[in-house]
Design an enzyme around this catalytic site. Structure first.
Site, PDB file in Angstrom:
ATOM      1  N   GLU A 179      -5.079  -8.084  -1.167  1.00 33.50           N
ATOM      2  CA  GLU A 179      -5.957  -8.296   0.091  1.00 33.50           C
ATOM      3  C   GLU A 179      -7.350  -7.822  -0.105  1.00 33.50           C
ATOM      4  O   GLU A 179      -7.740  -7.223  -0.848  1.00 33.50           O
ATOM      5  CB  GLU A 179      -5.265  -7.150   1.111  1.00 33.50           C
ATOM      6  N   GLU A 215       0.792  -1.193  -0.174  1.00 32.75           N
ATOM      7  CA  GLU A 215       0.085   0.064  -0.007  1.00 32.75           C
ATOM      8  C   GLU A 215       1.058   1.358  -0.198  1.00 32.75           C
ATOM      9  O   GLU A 215       0.725   1.967   1.179  1.00 32.75           O
ATOM     10  CB  GLU A 215      -0.947  -0.016   1.314  1.00 32.75           C
TER      11      GLU A 215
END
Length: 482
Positions: A383, A188
């Site tokens: 995810e 991220e």
């Protein structure tokens, strides 16, 4: 409904700081995440990533008050990895996305040689995966910058950190290159603009003005962009059979209504908080809209003469992203709700988890189509999952039908996206086993198909128990029926 892609990769994802424990064992040093104490939450729907009190944070080093730091213990994966990987295989997983702790390989950040005990641990983990025919995707940095680099170099604001990271990456390629199928330099990567502590290793409390913070976050991000590009360049030389990707926290939003002022607000918000990150790593260029933003907000990034060429020549092979929820956007914000990294507008058509994250399976299909149409690069869902308060029942299991529904509905939308022509090649749920929450520091926020017997203070046996969703996923992997 039958899932139509036979060679699709199905598995789960974890991060070192949330599972390993053994924070001071075999030469490992502290990371920033392991310096955040557990505090019972008064409001679960708040944003818990930001750390505001640097002094309180630094007191954790000696911990004279005897406070509890959950990520120092994780779920004891360091000692129980064989048991866990065996369970992953039993569930039917054929890919495992894991991360390596930088602080376990170079505890001081600038060590001349890597820590052999740290290398041996990961060799053992990777060998266990290979023996069980589980492909591996490795994240090199999953929010856990070594505190030694924060203290000595100022985190990612210092370009010296690029060199330190490149040395770390080279070590991983040399030591593990033949055992890893896919590499992600950063988890991220857009975290840099949401939380400077977690994203780039710089305390929010050090900034005197909003502009100072903005400049720092984008400078640290730029340095990570360059580090990622250099890692890809090096990786293609040392690991020619591997694939190299990015990982972005995907924030899909909708205009609250069809009012043009809300439509343009959503467009510009998407550009700044979503497309910018993908554009740089997948197209290799800073887009024009972000250049306008930098100019209007007086954001000045210091670049070296070959930076832009490095970015352009070393784009990713594939795009991976996290997808948990969606939100709405309007000029005059209505009711807000929590989400991954940010708050967003509440969508009256969606249900939400106990933490306020809105559940939107169709949004995943939309996201996959948008990314494929824009970049024409293979996609991987790194995810996706739901956190819930859970306890074992009298049969030592959890009847988590809500998780089965969540996963099933998202799997169906992946199937629809594949029918749309999207090239998506894999999915790793967050997460196959309960872990310490990245943002809230809770064990009680449970994501896994496997229950871990620890509470928020790590009372319990740590033993593993299969939830109902474990059996469901196992059956899905055999039949591919949804």
């Amino acid at each position: 409904m039958k899932f139509i892609k036979d060679d699709f990769l199905w598995g789960g994802a974890t991060s070192a700081s949330q599972i390993e424990g053994a924070y001071n064992i075999d030469g490992k040093s502290l990371t920033l995440l392991e310096m955040k104490e557990f505090k019972p939450l008064k409001d679960r729907t708040n944003n818990h990533f930001k750390i505001t009190d640097k002094k309180e944070f630094l007191k954790s080093i000696e911990n004279k008050d005897g406070l509890h730091y959950p990520k120092r213990f994780g779920i004891d994966f360091y000692n129980r990895y064989k048991e866990d990987i065996t369970l992953f295989k039993e569930a039917g997983m054929n890919v495992y996305r894991m991360s390596v702790a930088w602080a376990r390989i170079f505890p001081n950040g600038d060590d001349q040689k890597p820590n052999k005990k740290g290398l041996n641990f990961y060799k053992n983990v990777l060998n266990e995966c290979k023996e069980k025919n589980i492909k591996v995707m490795v994240t090199m940095s999953h929010f856990d910058i070594p505190y030694s680099i924060v203290e000595k170099y100022g985190g990612w604001l210092n370009r010296k950190t690029i060199d330190l990271f490149l040395k770390y990456a080279e070590t991983l390629f040399i030591e593990f290159g033949e055992m890893v199928d896919y590499w992600l330099p950063f988890n991220e990567i857009n975290m840099a603009t949401w939380s400077t502590e977690t994203g780039i290793g710089v305390f929010e409390s050090t900034f005197k003005t909003k502009n100072e913070r903005e400049n720092a976050s984008y400078q640290g991000l730029h340095n990570q962009f360059i580090a990622q590009a250099k890692v890809i360049e090096l990786g293609k030389k040392l690991c020619p059979l591997a694939k190299f990707g990015c990982m972005v926290a995907n924030i899909t939003t909708y205009s609250l209504n069809c009012n043009p002022i809300n439509e343009i607000e959503n467009l510009t918000r998407q550009q700044k908080t979503r497309w910018f990150f993908y554009d740089v790593v997948a197209r290799g260029k800073y887009p024009t809209y972000i250049k306008r933003y930098f100019e209007e907000e007086n954001i000045n990034i210091k670049m070296e003469k070959d930076d832009l060429e490095i970015l352009e020549k070393n784009v990713v092979d594939f795009i991976s992203f996290s997808y948990y929820m969606s939100a709405t956007v309007a000029v005059e914000e209505g009711e807000q709700t929590a989400g991954n990294l940010i708050f967003g507008g509440k969508n009256p058509y969606l249900k939400a988890s106990e933490w306020g994250w809105q559940i939107d399976p169709i949004g995943l299909r939309i996201t996959l189509n948008e990314l494929w149409d824009r970049y024409q690069k293979p996609l991987f869902i790194a995810e996706n999952g739901i956190g819930v308060l859970e306890t074992l029942n009298e049969n030592n299991t959890v009847d988590d039908d809500y998780r089965i529904e969540y996963l099933s509905e998202h799997f169906k939308q992946i199937n629809e996206a594949i029918k749309d022509g999207v090239d998506v090649f894999g999915y790793t749920m967050w997460t196959p086993i309960d872990v310490v929450s990245a943002s809230t520091n809770e064990m009680s926020k449970r994501y896994g198909m496997i229950y871990v017997d620890y509470d928020d203070y790590h009372n319990g046996t740590g033993n593993r128990f299969k939830k109902k969703s474990f059996d469901w996923f196992q059956n899905f992997m055999k039949t591919k029926e949804l």
